[in-house]
Scaffold this motif. Structure first.
Motif, PDB file in Angstrom:
ATOM      1  N   GLY A  75       0.621  -1.184   0.076  1.00 55.26           N
ATOM      2  CA  GLY A  75      -0.093  -0.081  -0.006  1.00 55.26           C
ATOM      3  C   GLY A  75       0.875   1.214   0.055  1.00 55.26           C
ATOM      4  N   GLN A  76       2.131   1.093  -0.286  1.00 57.51           N
ATOM      5  CA  GLN A  76       2.903   2.307  -0.224  1.00 57.51           C
ATOM      6  C   GLN A  76       3.174   2.709  -1.709  1.00 57.51           C
ATOM      7  N   ALA A  77       2.215   3.055  -2.434  1.00 58.23           N
ATOM      8  CA  ALA A  77       2.378   3.482  -3.893  1.00 58.23           C
ATOM      9  C   ALA A  77       3.341   4.628  -4.082  1.00 58.23           C
ATOM     10  N   GLU A  78       3.176   5.693  -3.401  1.00 56.07           N
ATOM     11  CA  GLU A  78       3.978   6.749  -3.626  1.00 56.07           C
ATOM     12  C   GLU A  78       5.586   6.153  -3.803  1.00 56.07           C
ATOM     13  N   GLN A  79       5.817   5.475  -2.740  1.00 50.81           N
ATOM     14  CA  GLN A  79       7.245   5.226  -2.557  1.00 50.81           C
ATOM     15  C   GLN A  79       7.670   4.055  -3.700  1.00 50.81           C
ATOM     16  N   ALA A  80       6.596   3.158  -3.929  1.00 54.72           N
ATOM     17  CA  ALA A  80       7.153   2.363  -5.274  1.00 54.72           C
ATOM     18  C   ALA A  80       7.261   3.108  -6.417  1.00 54.72           C
ATOM     19  N   LEU A  81       6.441   4.290  -6.707  1.00 55.60           N
ATOM     20  CA  LEU A  81       6.534   5.135  -7.855  1.00 55.60           C
ATOM     21  C   LEU A  81       7.693   5.685  -7.803  1.00 55.60           C
ATOM     22  N   ALA A  82       8.064   6.370  -6.679  1.00 58.20           N
ATOM     23  CA  ALA A  82       9.582   7.040  -6.735  1.00 58.20           C
ATOM     24  C   ALA A  82      10.454   6.019  -7.243  1.00 58.20           C
ATOM     25  N   LYS A  83      10.565   4.639  -6.610  1.00 58.88           N
ATOM     26  CA  LYS A  83      11.355   3.761  -6.889  1.00 58.88           C
ATOM     27  C   LYS A  83      11.610   3.294  -8.479  1.00 58.88           C
ATOM     28  N   VAL A  84      10.346   3.067  -8.891  1.00 53.03           N
ATOM     29  CA  VAL A  84      10.440   2.893 -10.281  1.00 53.03           C
ATOM     30  C   VAL A  84      10.746   4.036 -11.109  1.00 53.03           C
TER      31      VAL A  84
ATOM     32  N   LEU B 275      11.197  -1.891 -20.462  1.00 58.73           N
ATOM     33  CA  LEU B 275       9.754  -2.214 -20.647  1.00 58.73           C
ATOM     34  C   LEU B 275       9.157  -2.591 -19.150  1.00 58.73           C
ATOM     35  N   GLN B 276       9.898  -3.447 -18.416  1.00 63.44           N
ATOM     36  CA  GLN B 276       9.432  -3.725 -17.191  1.00 63.44           C
ATOM     37  C   GLN B 276       9.181  -2.889 -16.124  1.00 63.44           C
ATOM     38  N   GLY B 277       9.940  -1.890 -15.947  1.00 63.24           N
ATOM     39  CA  GLY B 277       9.869  -0.588 -15.135  1.00 63.24           C
ATOM     40  C   GLY B 277       8.670   0.231 -15.552  1.00 63.24           C
ATOM     41  N   ARG B 278       8.575   0.447 -16.614  1.00 64.41           N
ATOM     42  CA  ARG B 278       7.481   1.396 -17.463  1.00 64.41           C
ATOM     43  C   ARG B 278       6.196   0.797 -17.240  1.00 64.41           C
ATOM     44  N   PHE B 279       6.221  -0.639 -17.283  1.00 61.84           N
ATOM     45  CA  PHE B 279       4.945  -1.384 -17.272  1.00 61.84           C
ATOM     46  C   PHE B 279       4.475  -1.285 -15.623  1.00 61.84           C
ATOM     47  N   LEU B 280       5.659  -1.500 -14.967  1.00 65.92           N
ATOM     48  CA  LEU B 280       5.231  -1.516 -13.570  1.00 65.92           C
ATOM     49  C   LEU B 280       4.814  -0.104 -13.006  1.00 65.92           C
ATOM     50  N   LYS B 281       5.149   0.896 -13.780  1.00 69.89           N
ATOM     51  CA  LYS B 281       4.772   2.299 -13.544  1.00 69.89           C
ATOM     52  C   LYS B 281       3.606   2.712 -13.644  1.00 69.89           C
TER      53      LYS B 281
ATOM     54  N   LEU C 107       0.968   0.269 -13.768  1.00 73.93           N
ATOM     55  CA  LEU C 107       0.277  -0.415 -12.750  1.00 73.93           C
ATOM     56  C   LEU C 107       0.307   0.326 -11.585  1.00 73.93           C
ATOM     57  N   ILE C 108       1.307   0.935 -11.072  1.00 73.70           N
ATOM     58  CA  ILE C 108       1.216   1.893  -9.879  1.00 73.70           C
ATOM     59  C   ILE C 108       0.398   2.896 -10.070  1.00 73.70           C
ATOM     60  N   LEU C 109       0.632   3.629 -11.180  1.00 69.48           N
ATOM     61  CA  LEU C 109      -0.318   4.956 -11.587  1.00 69.48           C
ATOM     62  C   LEU C 109      -1.984   4.546 -11.473  1.00 69.48           C
TER      63      LEU C 109
ATOM     64  N   ARG D 179      -4.615   7.532 -10.896  1.00 62.70           N
ATOM     65  CA  ARG D 179      -4.296   8.325 -12.087  1.00 62.70           C
ATOM     66  C   ARG D 179      -4.248   7.935 -13.368  1.00 62.70           C
ATOM     67  N   PRO D 180      -5.518   7.860 -13.633  1.00 62.06           N
ATOM     68  CA  PRO D 180      -5.802   7.461 -15.192  1.00 62.06           C
ATOM     69  C   PRO D 180      -5.132   7.870 -16.158  1.00 62.06           C
ATOM     70  N   ASP D 181      -4.936   9.216 -16.155  1.00 57.41           N
ATOM     71  CA  ASP D 181      -4.639   9.875 -17.446  1.00 57.41           C
ATOM     72  C   ASP D 181      -2.942   9.750 -17.415  1.00 57.41           C
ATOM     73  N   ASP D 182      -2.309   9.586 -16.246  1.00 52.60           N
ATOM     74  CA  ASP D 182      -1.015   9.356 -16.375  1.00 52.60           C
ATOM     75  C   ASP D 182      -0.734   7.968 -16.915  1.00 52.60           C
ATOM     76  N   ALA D 183      -1.513   6.963 -16.303  1.00 56.97           N
ATOM     77  CA  ALA D 183      -1.335   5.563 -16.788  1.00 56.97           C
ATOM     78  C   ALA D 183      -1.636   5.338 -18.019  1.00 56.97           C
ATOM     79  N   ILE D 184      -2.741   6.000 -18.706  1.00 55.09           N
ATOM     80  CA  ILE D 184      -3.039   5.799 -20.028  1.00 55.09           C
ATOM     81  C   ILE D 184      -1.583   6.499 -20.849  1.00 55.09           C
ATOM     82  N   THR D 185      -0.928   7.570 -20.438  1.00 54.12           N
ATOM     83  CA  THR D 185       0.234   7.918 -21.025  1.00 54.12           C
ATOM     84  C   THR D 185       1.190   6.970 -21.157  1.00 54.12           C
ATOM     85  N   VAL D 186       1.445   6.321 -20.193  1.00 52.51           N
ATOM     86  CA  VAL D 186       2.658   5.355 -19.965  1.00 52.51           C
ATOM     87  C   VAL D 186       2.244   3.872 -20.714  1.00 52.51           C
ATOM     88  N   PHE D 187       0.962   3.527 -20.761  1.00 53.60           N
ATOM     89  CA  PHE D 187       0.766   2.445 -21.491  1.00 53.60           C
ATOM     90  C   PHE D 187       0.756   2.877 -22.905  1.00 53.60           C
ATOM     91  N   THR D 188       0.218   3.678 -23.308  1.00 56.38           N
ATOM     92  CA  THR D 188       0.230   4.130 -24.683  1.00 56.38           C
ATOM     93  C   THR D 188       1.449   4.390 -25.460  1.00 56.38           C
TER      94      THR D 188
END
Length: 183
Positions: free
Chosen positions: A44-53, A64-70, A72-74, A79-88
Motif C-alpha cells: 500500500g505504499q504506492a508513492e514510494q513504489a512510484l519513486a523507486k520505479v 519495458l518492465q519498469g515502465r509497465f510497473l509504473k 500499474l502503480i499509476l 491516476r488514469p490519465d498518467d497511466a494511459i500515457t505510460v501504457f500508450t
C-alpha cells in the motif's frame, strides 16, 4: 603472450574484475529494484513504489518492465490519465505486446469509454489470439455496451416486456452495473 601484457595485467585486472562484477550483477540489481517497488505497492505504499520505479526508468526510456510497473502503480493510485500515457507509450514502442492494450482498455472502460476499450481489446487479441484475459475483458465490455443499448431502448420504449427481460438477464450476470469488473 604479448611482452607488455604480463606487466599490464596486474594494473588492469582490478578494473576488468570490477566491470565483470558490475555486468553480472546489473540484471540482479534491476530485478531487485523492481521487486522492491512491487513489494512497496503490495504494502500500500504506492508513492514510494512510484519513486523507486521513476528512479529505475529515469535513464532507460525504453525499458519495458519498469515502465509497465509504473503504469500499474499509476492505475493503483487512481491516476488514469498518467497511466494511459505510460501504457500508450509502451504500446507505441512494443506494438506486438497485448498487455499494454489490455490495460489501456481497462482504463478506458473505467471511464465509460466502452467503444475505445473494445477497439483496444481487439488489438490485444490480434497481437495474441490466445490472450484469455483480453477475451474475457472484451466480453465484459460488449456486455456493458449491450446494457447501454438496452437502457436506451427501454428509455424509448419503457413498456417493452421482452426488452425488460433481456436487460434483467443481462443484469444477472452482474457485469453491467459493476464498473470495476474488467481487469
Amino acid at each position: 603472450m604479448h611482452p607488455i601484457l604480463p606487466r599490464l595485467l596486474p594494473a588492469i585486472l582490478p578494473a576488468v574484475l570490477l566491470v565483470l562484477l558490475f555486468a553480472f550483477s546489473l540484471p540482479s540489481a534491476v530485478a531487485d529494484e523492481l521487486a522492491e517497488a512491487r513489494r512497496l505497492l503490495q504494502q500500500g505504499q504506492a508513492e514510494q513504489a512510484l519513486a523507486k520505479v521513476d528512479a529505475h526508468v529515469a535513464g532507460k526510456p525504453r525499458e519495458l518492465q519498469g515502465r509497465f510497473l509504473k503504469g500499474l502503480i499509476l492505475m493503483e493510485m487512481n491516476r488514469p490519465d498518467d497511466a494511459i500515457t505510460v501504457f500508450t507509450q509502451i504500446s507505441d514502442d512494443y506494438p506486438e505486446l497485448p498487455e499494454p492494450y489490455n490495460n489501456l482498455a481497462v482504463l478506458h472502460a473505467r471511464q465509460q469509454q466502452f467503444e475505445r476499450a473494445r477497439m483496444l481489446l481487439e488489438m490485444a487479441i490480434r497481437t495474441h489470439p490466445g490472450y484469455a484475459l483480453a477475451r474475457e475483458n472484451l466480453g465484459d465490455v460488449l456486455l456493458r455496451q449491450a446494457s447501454q443499448s438496452y437502457d436506451e431502448a427501454l428509455r424509448l420504449d419503457p413498456g417493452n416486456k421482452a426488452l425488460q427481460a433481456k436487460q434483467a438477464r443481462l443484469r444477472e450476470l452482474s457485469v453491467a452495473p459493476s464498473p470495476g469488473a474488467i481487469r
